[in-house]
Design an enzyme around this catalytic site. Structure first.
Site, PDB file in Angstrom:
ATOM      1  CG  ASP A 105      -2.252   0.594   1.042  1.00 43.96           C
ATOM      2  OD1 ASP A 105      -2.409   1.367   0.094  1.00 43.96           O
ATOM      3  OD2 ASP A 105      -3.155   0.342   1.881  1.00 43.96           O
ATOM      4  CG  ASP A 162      -9.753   2.146  -0.533  1.00 42.52           C
ATOM      5  OD1 ASP A 162      -8.762   2.038  -1.283  1.00 42.52           O
ATOM      6  OD2 ASP A 162      -9.685   2.041   0.707  1.00 42.52           O
TER       7      ASP A 162
HETATM    8  C1  GLA Z   1      -5.964   1.465   1.585  1.00 44.22           C
HETATM    9  C2  GLA Z   1      -6.167   0.436   0.472  1.00 44.22           C
HETATM   10  C3  GLA Z   1      -7.265  -0.525   0.875  1.00 44.22           C
HETATM   11  C4  GLA Z   1      -6.900  -1.223   2.184  1.00 44.22           C
HETATM   12  C5  GLA Z   1      -6.627  -0.180   3.266  1.00 44.22           C
HETATM   13  C6  GLA Z   1      -6.034  -0.800   4.531  1.00 44.22           C
HETATM   14  O1  GLA Z   1      -7.065   2.286   1.708  1.00 44.22           O
HETATM   15  O2  GLA Z   1      -6.485   1.066  -0.747  1.00 44.22           O
HETATM   16  O3  GLA Z   1      -7.498  -1.490  -0.146  1.00 44.22           O
HETATM   17  O4  GLA Z   1      -5.755  -2.008   1.970  1.00 44.22           O
HETATM   18  O5  GLA Z   1      -5.706   0.811   2.827  1.00 44.22           O
HETATM   19  O6  GLA Z   1      -5.789   0.125   5.530  1.00 44.22           O
END
Ligand code: GLA
Length: 401
Positions: A148, A203
């Site tokens: 990430d 997301d």
């Molecule tokens: C980000 C990623 C998500 C998830 C969260 C975890 O937002 O895009 O898919 O992995 O972090 O904290």
């Protein structure tokens, strides 16, 4: 020692020959990830139950392979030697034992970390610990790493992902490397030789076409995601995929919307990573997720990402070229009421300019297979007539006669 041997030794020791693991993710990865449903509320029993469900519900048989633990699996601090450790309350037996359990079912195991100093949920990030962390994953038999992009300050994304790629390569256990920097640095322009897949947006959230703000960032429904990134199809292919995010199938949209979502992720050659609670999934959800005819479109060996062909009166038609001159074609009813379609094949020659494919429909006949109803619908010598429910799909495979 000869000069050339010495030079080679030096190059190896500086990792200059490092690369991503080849031969992995030749078709989009299929699996499950904990984040969409459980956020950081994960634990050993849950993961074992999910692995059991993969087998019980026919998901493994349908091709799903990876079980990926997202953020929240670690203890809040590294140990005295800087090693990452699993949260001892959530995962009392540790990651090696969990990997063993998952492997014993014939499945593969994935973990999450982050290129920044901390993960998005505030757990220890890999910044400065990349090689050490990669060795830990290898010692636990990890097969997949989602990496990430929170708390990264001003670091350069491409070099940060190269560092982790090289660290994984150095640890010698083949790992699918999933880049997750939300498309902020346009990874489709540089990540082909670094990762096997890269997220293309922020997301996802479980709605058809909404956007939900969270202060400095927002989550997007499935059509927002598709429309944001439908045009970067040329960079996707075997071993390097545009990742449209973990799926929301079974997480609250209607069954019709779930079918469309699943059809679209398949048309887009996106990784199919489930994000629902498999322990409580309905029959209809599992029926969608295990639809082998739809999955076959996603897994087609050519690995071509589909594209929007037409949109007439809010019926979108998407196309995806498949092996052996076959095509997948998906009609999506974007309107709020059922629609009757009457598709005149002769008026819609099929073509994919990017891949130099063109079909003169007046002189070509295809047989038509309905992939959700598992029925043959005749051939393209006659108009295709059907009723498509609100936000539902008609997904067909066209095979030359
Ligand atoms: C980000 C990623 C998500 C998830 C969260 C975890 O937002 O895009 O898919 O992995 O972090 O904290």
């Amino acid at each position: 020692m000869k000069k050339t041997t010495l030079l080679l030794l030096l190059l190896f020791s500086f990792n200059l020959f490092a690369q991503k693991f080849d031969g992995l993710a030749k078709t989009p990865p299929l699996g499950w990830n904990s984040w969409n449903t459980f956020a950081t509320n994960i634990n050993e029993q849950l993961v074992k139950d999910i692995a059991d469900k993969f087998v019980e519900l026919g998901l493994k048989e349908a091709g799903y392979e990876y079980i990926v633990l997202d953020d929240g699996w670690m203890a809040k601090e590294r140990d005295g030697n800087g090693n990452l450790i699993a949260d001892p309350e959530k995962f009392p037996s540790g990651m090696k034992a969990l990997a063993e359990y998952i492997h014993s079912k014939g499945l593969k195991f994935g973990l999450y970390n982050c290129a920044g100093s901390k993960t998005c949920a505030g757990y220890p990030g890999s910044r400065g610990f990349e090689y050490q962390d990669a060795l830990a994953y290898a010692s636990w038999d990890v097969d997949y790493l989602k990496y990430d992009w929170c708390n990264t300050g001003k670091i350069n994304a491409e070099s940060a992902y190269i560092t982790m790629r090289d660290a994984l390569y150095n640890a010698k256990r083949p790992v699918v490397f999933s880049i997750c920097e939300w498309g902020d640095n346009e990874p489709w322009k540089w990540a082909k030789n670094i990762g096997h897949l890269w997220r293309v947006t922020g997301d996802i959230i479980n709605c058809w076409d909404c956007e939900v703000g969270h202060g400095s960032w927002s989550s997007s429904g499935i059509w927002k995601i598709i429309n944001m990134r439908k045009d970067i199809r040329k960079v996707a292919g075997p071993g390097h995929w545009n990742d449209f995010d973990m799926m929301e199938v079974g997480n609250g949209m209607t069954d019709a919307e779930d079918r469309s979502h699943f059809a679209m992720w398949s048309m887009l050659a996106s990784p199919l990573i489930m994000g629902n609670d498999l322990r409580t999934a309905t029959k209809e959800t599992i029926k969608t997720l295990t639809n082998k005819e739809v999955i076959a479109v996603n897994q087609d060996k050519l690995g071509i990402q589909g594209f929007r062909f037409t949109n007439e009166n809010n019926i979108e038609i998407w196309l995806k070229p498949l092996e052996n001159d076959a095509w997948a074609m998906t009609f999506i009813n974007m309107t709020d009421s059922p629609v009757n379609i009457n598709h005149d094949w002769k008026k819609h020659n099929i073509s994919d300019d990017l891949n130099g494919k063109y079909v003169d429909m007046k002189n070509t006949n295809f047989k038509i297979r309905d992939l959700y109803n598992h029925k043959n619908l005749g051939d393209t010598s006659k108009n295709l007539q059907a009723t498509i429910g609100t936000h539902d799909v008609l997904m067909v495979r066209l095979e030359k006669i």
